[in-house]
Design a protein around this motif. Structure first.
Motif, short mmCIF file in Angstrom:
data_model
loop_
_atom_site.label_atom_id
_atom_site.label_comp_id
_atom_site.label_asym_id
_atom_site.label_seq_id
_atom_site.Cartn_x
_atom_site.Cartn_y
_atom_site.Cartn_z
N CYS A 19 -9.80 16.37 6.62
CA CYS A 19 -9.97 15.60 5.38
C CYS A 19 -11.13 16.15 4.53
O CYS A 19 -11.07 16.14 3.30
CB CYS A 19 -10.24 14.13 5.70
N CYS A 22 -10.90 18.77 1.42
CA CYS A 22 -10.64 18.35 0.03
C CYS A 22 -11.57 17.24 -0.42
O CYS A 22 -11.95 17.18 -1.58
CB CYS A 22 -9.20 17.87 -0.11
N HIS A 23 -11.92 16.35 0.50
CA HIS A 23 -12.71 15.17 0.13
C HIS A 23 -14.19 15.32 0.44
O HIS A 23 -14.97 14.42 0.12
CB HIS A 23 -12.15 13.93 0.82
N TYR A 33 -10.13 15.99 -6.23
CA TYR A 33 -9.85 15.08 -5.13
C TYR A 33 -10.88 13.94 -5.13
O TYR A 33 -12.06 14.18 -5.28
CB TYR A 33 -9.87 15.83 -3.80
N LEU A 48 -3.12 4.84 2.75
CA LEU A 48 -2.75 5.67 3.90
C LEU A 48 -1.40 5.25 4.49
O LEU A 48 -0.61 6.11 4.89
CB LEU A 48 -3.84 5.61 4.97
N PHE A 51 1.28 6.65 2.23
CA PHE A 51 1.44 8.09 2.46
C PHE A 51 2.20 8.33 3.76
O PHE A 51 3.07 9.19 3.83
CB PHE A 51 0.09 8.80 2.50
N SER A 56 4.24 8.19 -2.55
CA SER A 56 3.04 8.52 -3.32
C SER A 56 3.26 8.10 -4.76
O SER A 56 4.39 7.89 -5.19
CB SER A 56 2.74 10.02 -3.24
N GLN A 61 -0.76 13.24 -5.22
CA GLN A 61 -0.88 12.45 -4.00
C GLN A 61 0.12 12.87 -2.93
O GLN A 61 -0.09 12.60 -1.75
CB GLN A 61 -0.69 10.96 -4.31
N MET A 64 -0.91 14.38 0.38
CA MET A 64 -1.49 13.55 1.43
C MET A 64 -0.46 13.16 2.50
O MET A 64 -0.82 12.83 3.63
CB MET A 64 -2.08 12.26 0.84
N ALA A 68 -0.94 12.18 6.63
CA ALA A 68 -0.82 10.78 7.07
C ALA A 68 0.34 10.54 8.03
O ALA A 68 0.34 9.54 8.75
CB ALA A 68 -0.67 9.88 5.84
#
Length: 107
Positions: A19, A22-23, A33, A48, A51, A56, A61, A64, A68
């Motif tokens: 994760c 990107c985050h 992001y 979540l 996803f 999405s 999105q 993701m 998930a």
């Protein structure tokens, strides 16, 4: 190694799933992001689970969904606890710059 709390489990999962790529490692969000630190737990759980169900809201999105798909309800619970309660960890170790030379440094 078993994590001792839901927060620790969520943190471990956040790193294992990538994760942070990107985050951000501090959940700060990078480029386009979004940040994840201290977001509403219910909202993050809702997203979540959507996803995971291959739903999405837009094309961005959609990326993701693969992340998930393998998450259990417990994984999502732990991740959202980690994101909601995130506190930046301070590095307590500092460079020891107390070195003092003896003498005049001659040969």
């Amino acid at each position: 190694m078993e994590a001792s709390t839901a927060y620790e489990s969520g943190k471990r999962l956040y790193m294992q799933k990538g994760c942070f790529s990107c985050h951000g490692s501090k959940l700060e969000g990078m480029h386009q992001y979004p940040y994840l630190a201290n977001r509403a737990k219910g909202y993050m759980k809702y997203k979540l689970k959507r996803f995971r169900s291959k739903i999405s809201d837009n094309q961005q999105q959609e990326m993701m969904i693969p992340f998930a798909l393998g998450l259990s309800d417990e994984d999502i619970e732990n991740l959202t606890i980690y994101m909601n309660e995130y506190v930046e960890e301070k590095n307590e170790k500092k460079y020891d710059d107390k070195y003092h030379t003896q003498g005049d440094g001659g040969s």
